[in-house]
Design an enzyme around this catalytic site. Structure first.
Site, PDB file in Angstrom:
ATOM      1  N   SER A 140      -6.968   4.094  -1.632  1.00  0.00           N
ATOM      2  CA  SER A 140      -6.775   2.952  -1.339  1.00  0.00           C
ATOM      3  C   SER A 140      -8.087   1.832  -1.716  1.00  0.00           C
ATOM      4  O   SER A 140      -7.909   0.757  -1.822  1.00  0.00           O
ATOM      5  CB  SER A 140      -6.051   2.413  -0.239  1.00  0.00           C
ATOM      6  OG  SER A 140      -4.895   2.956  -0.159  1.00  0.00           O
ATOM      7  N   HIS A 154      -1.062   2.849  -5.302  1.00  0.00           N
ATOM      8  CA  HIS A 154      -0.941   3.834  -5.564  1.00  0.00           C
ATOM      9  C   HIS A 154       0.573   4.255  -4.982  1.00  0.00           C
ATOM     10  O   HIS A 154       1.085   3.728  -4.483  1.00  0.00           O
ATOM     11  CB  HIS A 154      -1.835   5.147  -5.158  1.00  0.00           C
ATOM     12  CG  HIS A 154      -2.146   4.815  -3.485  1.00  0.00           C
ATOM     13  ND1 HIS A 154      -1.001   5.333  -2.707  1.00  0.00           N
ATOM     14  CD2 HIS A 154      -3.187   4.379  -2.695  1.00  0.00           C
ATOM     15  CE1 HIS A 154      -1.564   5.171  -1.540  1.00  0.00           C
ATOM     16  NE2 HIS A 154      -2.434   4.404  -1.436  1.00  0.00           N
ATOM     17  N   HIS A 179      -9.759  -3.052   6.765  1.00  0.00           N
ATOM     18  CA  HIS A 179      -9.291  -1.637   5.900  1.00  0.00           C
ATOM     19  C   HIS A 179      -9.597  -2.070   4.444  1.00  0.00           C
ATOM     20  O   HIS A 179     -10.144  -2.759   4.049  1.00  0.00           O
ATOM     21  CB  HIS A 179      -8.018  -1.569   6.271  1.00  0.00           C
ATOM     22  CG  HIS A 179      -7.313  -0.052   6.446  1.00  0.00           C
ATOM     23  ND1 HIS A 179      -6.549   0.167   5.355  1.00  0.00           N
ATOM     24  CD2 HIS A 179      -7.594   0.741   7.188  1.00  0.00           C
ATOM     25  CE1 HIS A 179      -6.449   1.648   5.547  1.00  0.00           C
ATOM     26  NE2 HIS A 179      -6.819   1.835   6.667  1.00  0.00           N
ATOM     27  N   THR A 201      -7.922  -2.158   1.529  1.00  0.00           N
ATOM     28  CA  THR A 201      -7.236  -3.175   0.562  1.00  0.00           C
ATOM     29  C   THR A 201      -8.177  -4.452   0.725  1.00  0.00           C
ATOM     30  O   THR A 201      -8.665  -5.182  -0.081  1.00  0.00           O
ATOM     31  CB  THR A 201      -5.789  -3.248   0.786  1.00  0.00           C
ATOM     32  OG1 THR A 201      -5.352  -1.939   0.460  1.00  0.00           O
ATOM     33  CG2 THR A 201      -5.170  -4.457  -0.014  1.00  0.00           C
ATOM     34  N   HIS A 226       2.228   8.458   5.057  1.00  0.00           N
ATOM     35  CA  HIS A 226       1.127   9.865   5.515  1.00  0.00           C
ATOM     36  C   HIS A 226       1.724  10.676   6.639  1.00  0.00           C
ATOM     37  O   HIS A 226       1.195  11.720   6.748  1.00  0.00           O
ATOM     38  CB  HIS A 226       0.017   8.951   6.007  1.00  0.00           C
ATOM     39  CG  HIS A 226      -1.047   8.482   4.568  1.00  0.00           C
ATOM     40  ND1 HIS A 226      -1.381   9.669   3.688  1.00  0.00           N
ATOM     41  CD2 HIS A 226      -1.736   7.584   4.097  1.00  0.00           C
ATOM     42  CE1 HIS A 226      -2.030   9.129   2.719  1.00  0.00           C
ATOM     43  NE2 HIS A 226      -2.233   7.791   3.037  1.00  0.00           N
ATOM     44  N   ASP A 244       0.715  -1.168   0.078  1.00  0.00           N
ATOM     45  CA  ASP A 244       0.047  -0.053  -0.018  1.00  0.00           C
ATOM     46  C   ASP A 244       0.885   1.281   0.129  1.00  0.00           C
ATOM     47  O   ASP A 244       1.567   1.453   0.695  1.00  0.00           O
ATOM     48  CB  ASP A 244      -0.854   0.051   1.048  1.00  0.00           C
ATOM     49  CG  ASP A 244      -2.188   1.049   1.099  1.00  0.00           C
ATOM     50  OD1 ASP A 244      -1.855   1.961   0.752  1.00  0.00           O
ATOM     51  OD2 ASP A 244      -3.245   0.652   1.111  1.00  0.00           O
ATOM     52  N   GLU A 255      -4.033  -6.864  17.109  1.00  0.00           N
ATOM     53  CA  GLU A 255      -4.272  -5.664  17.581  1.00  0.00           C
ATOM     54  C   GLU A 255      -5.486  -5.027  17.434  1.00  0.00           C
ATOM     55  O   GLU A 255      -6.460  -5.460  16.481  1.00  0.00           O
ATOM     56  CB  GLU A 255      -3.426  -4.657  16.724  1.00  0.00           C
ATOM     57  CG  GLU A 255      -1.847  -4.772  16.916  1.00  0.00           C
ATOM     58  CD  GLU A 255      -1.403  -4.223  18.321  1.00  0.00           C
ATOM     59  OE1 GLU A 255      -2.049  -3.457  18.992  1.00  0.00           O
ATOM     60  OE2 GLU A 255      -0.404  -4.684  18.921  1.00  0.00           O
ATOM     61  N   ASP A 295       2.152   2.697   3.553  1.00  0.00           N
ATOM     62  CA  ASP A 295       1.326   3.994   3.338  1.00  0.00           C
ATOM     63  C   ASP A 295       1.116   4.571   4.433  1.00  0.00           C
ATOM     64  O   ASP A 295       1.247   5.838   4.411  1.00  0.00           O
ATOM     65  CB  ASP A 295      -0.295   3.209   3.111  1.00  0.00           C
ATOM     66  CG  ASP A 295      -1.061   4.584   2.628  1.00  0.00           C
ATOM     67  OD1 ASP A 295      -0.919   5.200   1.585  1.00  0.00           O
ATOM     68  OD2 ASP A 295      -2.223   4.518   3.473  1.00  0.00           O
ATOM     69  N   GLU A 351      -5.756  -7.575  25.436  1.00  0.00           N
ATOM     70  CA  GLU A 351      -4.427  -7.140  25.578  1.00  0.00           C
ATOM     71  C   GLU A 351      -4.260  -5.878  26.232  1.00  0.00           C
ATOM     72  O   GLU A 351      -3.433  -5.538  27.005  1.00  0.00           O
ATOM     73  CB  GLU A 351      -3.651  -7.276  24.004  1.00  0.00           C
ATOM     74  CG  GLU A 351      -2.326  -6.966  24.196  1.00  0.00           C
ATOM     75  CD  GLU A 351      -1.801  -6.888  22.748  1.00  0.00           C
ATOM     76  OE1 GLU A 351      -0.313  -6.604  22.915  1.00  0.00           O
ATOM     77  OE2 GLU A 351      -2.425  -7.184  21.735  1.00  0.00           O
TER      78      GLU A 351
END
Length: 524
Positions: free
Chosen positions: A110, A379, A171, A173, A341, A60, A291, A337, A235
């Site tokens: 994305s 991208h 997400h 993708t 950013h 990504d 996570e 990605d 966690e």
């Protein structure tokens, strides 16, 4: 012509920079070129086997400048100058360029790009698994405009399928492989507007569990979107941001388990220790959510609780490989990605190096004779490196001279825009006064933005294995899954596969003729 201000810098470099001895001999370069030529000539014999397996690696935000910088970093991590290093993707015999624009965006996001390279149809920015007839955030434009992905085509053909990502599993993708959503940000019903909920649209986490119920492997982050609102995370018990988000009260992990046949072995794990303790030979279904949100950057990763991308890929292939009909696996190095950013080039490039290691891991576990592997990006970013740096210069280091305008040093890596824009005393910050080698250093940018933006240029597509030669020039991004489906004899058009049942060399002619004559919407 060398700019005058570089003469001193280059003169110093000639006495201090290391030029490998072998590179001083013309014979080295000639022999290297001749060997490359021999390898290229071998490619005249095309691999037209049927692809039993298809693996897609998606970096990504991994534009060409990121690939080059990651190559140098990989070499420097092995104490080499870096420029001469070969990434695993560099070894792939076929390379193409992909045009990344969305139907309504010159510089894409994305989600629309994921719809293109997974579903074979270009789409609007911010939408996943739907055609361009769907408008972002408009739930009532979704129905009837859904498009299916190569993951679904593979599953319908009896193959095993898997998703591995370093972002949330819901997400942009990964979601395009199973979801149909007018908005990529509808992670759970908590993020959806009341209007969309009342119109019957479902959040992406819900769709992950319901749309394709028998995905064999799902690994990544995104735990909190699976649990009821305010459910304490296993966690991070004291972190309120890690708590469950769902308003509907559903426990999607329990729902995932309930959908699995009783005679099959299903495992949900949330940490690396439990993942690596599994015997893949006895695992039929695996859900690993490591996570609450995205997984940690590789440089920050907790080696006890979070697996690396390479470790997840290894486990995924071991599980999927048991299917005699083969598998489709989507692997995303998603935090390349995020590093860009945030203007944190060091984080982004280490993510890219780790993805390249995962590519090597997959290559060691499969064969080019029956496995098509495609590596590409959705991208690029406005990330660059330059400044006439000498050979072997740290990829995170300074250019060899100061600016001839403000007389201050600058790093080789820079961004066109982003959070690294800093003015001190009315002037550009002096980078020699900060730790520019820090993991979280934000490289300087030309325009101040809280988040750096994507770039709009073409990205590379690397391919090896059956029918990889069909990725050979400059293509629209939505062409990619059509090639993968053709190679694997899956999807709506399998006319060329009739001869493949009695031969391992199907002719590409019939389908390519259909692709040329029919509109994309009639194919998939």
């Amino acid at each position: 012509m060398i700019p005058p201000f570089l003469v001193l810098a280059i003169g110093t470099c000639l006495t201090s920079c290391l030029v490998p001895e072998k590179e001083k001999d013309p014979k080295y370069w000639r022999e290297q070129a001749q060997q490359t030529l021999k390898n290229a000539l071998r490619l005249q014999t095309l691999n037209t086997n049927v692809a039993k397996n298809v693996i897609m690696f998606l970096g990504d935000g991994m534009g060409v400048s990121t690939v080059t910088a990651a190559r140098i970093l990989k070499g420097q991590l092995h104490h080499n100058p870096g420029e001469e290093t070969r990434l695993e993707m560099d070894k792939f015999p076929y390379v193409a360029l992909s045009k990344t624009y969305n139907t309504n965006a010159q510089v894409p996001d994305s989600a629309g790009t994921a719809t293109a390279y997974l579903c074979g149809v270009k789409a609007n920015e911010g939408t996943v698994g739907v055609s361009a007839a769907t408008q972002r955030s408009q739930c009532n434009t979704t129905q009837g405009n859904e498009v299916t992905s190569i993951l679904r085509w593979a599953k319908d053909a009896g193959k095993s399928v898997g998703i591995v990502t370093t972002t949330r599993v819901n997400h942009a993708t990964p979601s395009a492989s199973y979801a149909h959503s007018a908005d990529r940000d509808w992670y759970s019903d908590n993020e959806m507007p009341p209007e969309a909920l009342s119109q019957g649209c479902k959040d992406i986490a819900y769709q992950l569990m319901h749309n394709v119920k028998d995905i064999e492997v799902i690994m990544g982050g995104g735990r909190k979107y699976m649990f009821p609102k305010n459910r304490t995370d296993v966690e991070y018990e004291l972190d309120e941001k890690a708590r469950g988000t769902r308003l509907d009260g559903l426990d999607l992990i329990d729902i995932w388990k309930s959908f699995k046949p009783k005679h099959k072995h299903s495992h949900y794990v949330w940490n690396r220790t439990d993942l690596l303790a599994l015997d893949p030979h006895t695992v039929d279904y695996l859900l690993g959510l490591f996570e609450p949100g995205d997984m940690q950057y590789e440089l920050n990763r907790n080696n006890v609780t979070d697996p690396s991308l390479s470790e997840m890929v290894e486990m995924a292939i071991k599980i999927l490989n048991k299917n005699p009909k083969g598998f489709f696996l989507l692997v995303e190095g998603g935090r390349i990605d995020h590093g860009h950013h945030e203007g944190k080039a060091k984080q982004a490039l280490h993510e890219a190096v780790e993805m390249d290691q995962a590519i090597g891991q997959a290559g060691a576990m499969t064969s080019v004779e029956d496995t098509l592997t495609v590596v590409t990006a959705d991208h690029s970013h406005v990330f660059t490196f330059g400044g006439y740096t000498p050979r072997g210069n740290s990829i995170f280091g300074l250019a060899p001279m100061v600016s001839d305008t403000d007389k201050k040093p600058f790093t080789a890596i820079l961004y066109g825009n982003g959070p690294g824009y800093k003015v001190v005393g009315g002037e550009r910050e002096n980078v020699s006064m900060v730790d520019y080698a820090h993991n979280n250093y934000q490289a300087q940018s030309a325009v101040p933005l809280r988040h750096e933006t994507h770039g709009g240029e073409d990205v590379a597509v690397f391919a090896k294995g059956p029918m990889a030669h069909l990725l050979h020039g400059v293509h629209e991004q939505n062409y990619i899954p059509h090639v993968m489906a053709y190679a694997a004899c899956i999807g709506a058009n399998r006319d060329h596969c009739a001869s493949a049942s009695s031969s391992s060399s199907p002719s590409p002619g019939p389908l390519l003729l259909l692709l040329a004559l029919l509109p994309l919407g009639s194919l998939f």
